[in-house]
Scaffold this active site. Structure first.
Site, PDB file in Angstrom:
ATOM      1  N   TYR A  23      30.054  31.188 -18.544  1.00  0.00           N
ATOM      2  CA  TYR A  23      29.889  30.665 -19.905  1.00  0.00           C
ATOM      3  C   TYR A  23      31.237  30.175 -20.436  1.00  0.00           C
ATOM      4  O   TYR A  23      31.374  29.018 -20.867  1.00  0.00           O
ATOM      5  CB  TYR A  23      29.313  31.756 -20.827  1.00  0.00           C
ATOM      6  CG  TYR A  23      29.425  31.400 -22.288  1.00  0.00           C
ATOM      7  CD1 TYR A  23      28.746  30.308 -22.810  1.00  0.00           C
ATOM      8  CD2 TYR A  23      30.247  32.150 -23.143  1.00  0.00           C
ATOM      9  CE1 TYR A  23      28.880  29.962 -24.153  1.00  0.00           C
ATOM     10  CE2 TYR A  23      30.379  31.810 -24.475  1.00  0.00           C
ATOM     11  CZ  TYR A  23      29.696  30.718 -24.974  1.00  0.00           C
ATOM     12  OH  TYR A  23      29.840  30.376 -26.297  1.00  0.00           O
ATOM     13  N   THR A  31      34.832  28.604 -27.627  1.00  0.00           N
ATOM     14  CA  THR A  31      34.638  30.042 -27.689  1.00  0.00           C
ATOM     15  C   THR A  31      35.876  30.833 -27.266  1.00  0.00           C
ATOM     16  O   THR A  31      36.671  30.362 -26.429  1.00  0.00           O
ATOM     17  CB  THR A  31      33.462  30.447 -26.769  1.00  0.00           C
ATOM     18  OG1 THR A  31      33.431  31.868 -26.644  1.00  0.00           O
ATOM     19  CG2 THR A  31      33.597  29.866 -25.374  1.00  0.00           C
TER      20      THR A  31
END
Ligand code: UDP
Length: 326
Positions: A142, A118
């Site tokens: 995250y 990501t």
């Protein structure tokens, strides 16, 4: 010839679109998913094994039974805000779960992995466009959990023979143009499906998380990339890995940033509906701007994203209407 690919998280939003693309390309996707967030109805292009990444026996057994050429690893918790509130859940699911997968791959001798990473691994950008060699300093658990998995896999390259492609997504969105599958999270936290809910009347209004950022209209800029464009990059990266290319990392985005306000206006235009909104305080963990340089994927993989923002919003709206009988 065995053409199987093990797809963890293949019942989820991005995973299911990749399964469809794999199938169109002549691979057989074998989905491994605990169905905690994914949907059985989204698994249409190959078998489903309902299992958890923490279940070593089931996971190793899945690899031994199917002898996949590679693993494509999507199964993960994916919400920035939730990761700030409950970091240990993110490290458990994303890091410990992925570590278990990597260990199963090593013990079973299945050594190729395409990992769903990501833009959140970069943190706050130091340059207008983020390239792959931008420092990786995540500002939320995250992003950190995904970076830790990248590190685990990289460390296992030399001693264990693991080979990887890391694909760092910017904002995945839109739905299958044949309208078979699309985004369906409960509760929904991502901007575009929330905008669709507000347009369709499933939500009274949406909240803009902060309009006091240092951006042209004060709202955050993101690089929205259609999930079918992501899928085509996955196929190219997989085939390159299977053809013997060295381990590598690629950003997947369009290179254009849109603000939250711009997304709402474009969605009003595409749906023909008014969208009620209010400004809310900032959401913890949000960098103001995340826009990709995807020059490397374009040059080395021959990838080109082709879907416009209007196509993204139109496909998301069509899927939303189907889901909600609009
Ligand atoms: N956002 C928002 N309201 C919402 C959901 C998201 O203003 O209800 C903003 C969010 O703060 C971010 C952008 O929309 O700036 C994209 O958020 P999303 O959760 O879709 O993806 P992320 O960038 O976190 O991966």
């Amino acid at each position: 010839m065995n053409n199987k690919i093990l797809v963890t998280g293949g019942a989820g939003y991005i995973g299911s679109h990749i399964c469809k693309a794999l199938s169109n390309r002549g691979f057989l996707p074998v989905t491994y998913d605990n169905l905690s967030k994914g949907h059985e109805w989204a698994v249409k292009w190959g078998p489903l094994i309902t299992g958890d990444l923490h279940d070593t026996e089931k996971l190793c057994d899945a690899i031994l039974t199917h002898q996949p050429k590679a693993v494509m690893h999507f199964a993960a918790s994916i919400e920035v805000g939730e990761s700030v509130e409950d970091p240990s859940a993110y490290y458990y699911n994303n890091v410990a779960g992925s570590l278990n997968l990597v260990r199963c791959m090593i013990t079973t001798g299945c050594l190729n992995i395409v990992f769903s990473s990501t833009a959140a691994t970069y943190g706050v950008p130091e340059t207008r466009l983020i390239s792959e060699n931008h420092p990786q300093m995540p500002i939320n658990p995250y992003g950190m959990s995904k970076l830790m998995v990248e590190r685990i896999i990289t460390d296992c390259n030399e001693p264990n023979g693991i080979r990887h492609m890391f694909l760092r997504y910017f904002n995945a969105c839109g739905a299958d143009f044949e309208n078979e599958i699309g985004e369906a999270h409960t509760p929904e936290s991502h901007l575009i499906p929330i905008v669709m809910q507000a347009a369709g009347g499933q939500r009274e209004k949406l909240f803009i998380f902060g309009d006091d950022y240092d951006t042209p209209d004060g709202t955050c800029l993101r690089d929205y990339i259609h999930v079918e464009d992501l899928a085509s990059a996955h196929i190219l990266a997989l085939e390159s890995l299977l053809a013997g290319a060295p381990s590598n990392a690629y950003n997947l985005g369009t290179g254009t940033g849109y603000s939250v306000q711009e997304i709402i206006l474009a969605a009003e235009n595409v749906t023909g509906r008014a969208i009620q909104r209010d400004v809310h305080s900032r959401r913890a963990g949000d960098p103001p701007i995340l826009v990709a340089s995807s020059a490397k994927a374009r040059q080395e993989l021959g990838w080109k994203p082709t879907k416009s923002l209007d196509e993204i919003l139109a496909s998301a709206w069509k899927w939303h209407c189907k889901q909600n009988n609009i």
